[in-house]
Design a protein around this motif. Structure first.
Motif, mmCIF file in Angstrom:
data_model
loop_
_atom_site.group_PDB
_atom_site.id
_atom_site.type_symbol
_atom_site.label_atom_id
_atom_site.label_comp_id
_atom_site.label_asym_id
_atom_site.label_seq_id
_atom_site.Cartn_x
_atom_site.Cartn_y
_atom_site.Cartn_z
ATOM 1 N N ILE A 1 75.407 31.420 26.041
ATOM 2 C CA ILE A 1 74.752 32.714 25.800
ATOM 3 C C ILE A 1 74.142 33.128 27.137
ATOM 4 O O ILE A 1 73.834 32.278 27.984
ATOM 5 N N PRO A 2 73.949 34.417 27.368
ATOM 6 C CA PRO A 2 73.466 34.861 28.685
ATOM 7 C C PRO A 2 72.142 34.241 29.115
ATOM 8 O O PRO A 2 71.893 34.075 30.319
ATOM 9 N N GLU A 3 71.297 33.898 28.144
ATOM 10 C CA GLU A 3 69.961 33.398 28.483
ATOM 11 C C GLU A 3 69.951 31.935 28.936
ATOM 12 O O GLU A 3 68.933 31.466 29.442
ATOM 13 N N LEU A 4 71.058 31.210 28.749
ATOM 14 C CA LEU A 4 71.122 29.800 29.129
ATOM 15 C C LEU A 4 71.981 29.615 30.368
ATOM 16 O O LEU A 4 72.968 30.318 30.565
ATOM 17 N N HIS A 5 71.588 28.643 31.185
ATOM 18 C CA HIS A 5 72.391 28.310 32.364
ATOM 19 C C HIS A 5 73.651 27.557 31.945
ATOM 20 O O HIS A 5 73.694 26.901 30.902
ATOM 21 N N GLN B 1 68.853 19.633 28.273
ATOM 22 C CA GLN B 1 69.360 21.007 28.302
ATOM 23 C C GLN B 1 70.889 21.038 28.354
ATOM 24 O O GLN B 1 71.527 21.850 27.674
ATOM 25 N N ARG C 1 78.412 30.168 30.546
ATOM 26 C CA ARG C 1 77.131 30.202 29.832
ATOM 27 C C ARG C 1 77.415 30.446 28.352
ATOM 28 O O ARG C 1 78.059 31.442 28.015
#
Length: 284
Positions: A44-48, A147, A42
């Motif tokens: 960043i943690p917020e993205l899959h 995405q 990932r």
């Protein structure tokens, strides 16, 4: 019997996966060259991760196939398989996951390509037509293709940043005569070449040979400094423009004297594999 609409839907599925879209993007172009290690990362943690997104798309493709075949489907947004974790997906394997993903497109096309357009008006369940199911899946694929593009772009920036840090670490080690720091990010089988005027003047193979030469070269200068002027990144290589200054620690066979200043401009080409430097070419 007319099947113009069916052909159009089939064409869209093929375009998304492997043909040249209007925006010059497709799944194969995005993920075929992605290193396996990055597939499960990932940015960043917020993205899959890319693997999580591919698995998610695959699950909904399989759900669509089940519905088109008249089978029951219990998949919902809350289903555990809707978003499998990277830990689970690593065990499954990137090669297996992508193979199943590509096959799912073929399975959908095989189900519909010989149908006529009237098939699209059939209901796969009460109140829901096949046309809406297939068009919704295409939109879902396109949304997550975008995405994946964003995730890969961020991953690439992260990789380039880590490369620059590894190179800066090497340069700082060189400037401070710290050989262990110089080789910290080298692979065990690193290859070093020195080029002058386009001719190879030295080749070293393996970290032991490089370390031995680096230790010996410390004695040549009382001061030395490489300054990075620019980074140029490519798929697995980073080229660095170098401004070099040094003060000789002793007389040299070529007539240069102790205390004499050396100034050079050159380039260093670093080749990476799995975030380790596997080859370094110095050019002056």
């Amino acid at each position: 019997m007319d099947n113009t609409l069916i052909k159009n839907i089939v064409s869209q599925f093929r375009d998304i996966q492997e043909q040249e879209l209007r925006l010059d993007e497709n799944f194969r172009k995005k993920i075929d060259r992605l290193p396996e290690k990055l597939a499960f990362e990932r940015p960043i943690p917020e993205l899959h991760s890319v693997a999580e997104l591919i698995s998610h798309i695959l699950v909904w493709r399989r759900d669509c196939i089940a519905k088109l075949q008249g089978r029951d489907s219990t998949l919902t947004m809350e289903s555990p398989e809707n978003w499998l974790t990277n830990e689970v997906l690593r065990k499954h394997g990137w090669e297996t996951l992508t193979s199943e993903f590509y096959q799912s497109q073929k399975d959908i096309i095989e189900l519909i390509e010989n149908e006529i357009d009237a098939y699209l008006e059939q209901e796969y369940t009460d109140g829901f037509r096949c046309k809406h199911l297939l068009e919704g899946l295409i939109h879902h694929d396109l949304y997550h293709l975008g995405q994946i593009g964003i995730v890969i772009k961020l991953l690439t920036k992260n990789v380039m940043r880590r490369r620059e840090l590894a190179i800066q670490n090497y340069i700082e080690g060189y400037n401070t005569f710290d050989v262990p720091r110089m080789i910290r990010d080298f692979s065990e089988d690193v290859v070093f070449e020195n080029l002058q005027g386009g001719q190879v003047t030295m080749t070293l193979i393996g970290i032991q040979d490089f370390t031995k030469q680096a230790e010996a070269a410390r004695l040549f200068f009382s001061q030395r400094r490489q300054k990075i002027e620019d980074f140029k990144h490519s798929t697995d290589k980073t080229e660095v423009e170098i401004d070099y200054q040094g003060i000789l620690a002793s007389d040299l066979p070529n007539g240069m004297k102790k205390g004499q200043e050396v100034k050079l401009r050159g380039k260093s080409l670093f080749e990476f594999k799995e975030e380790k430097i596997i080859k370094l070419i110095d050019q002056s």
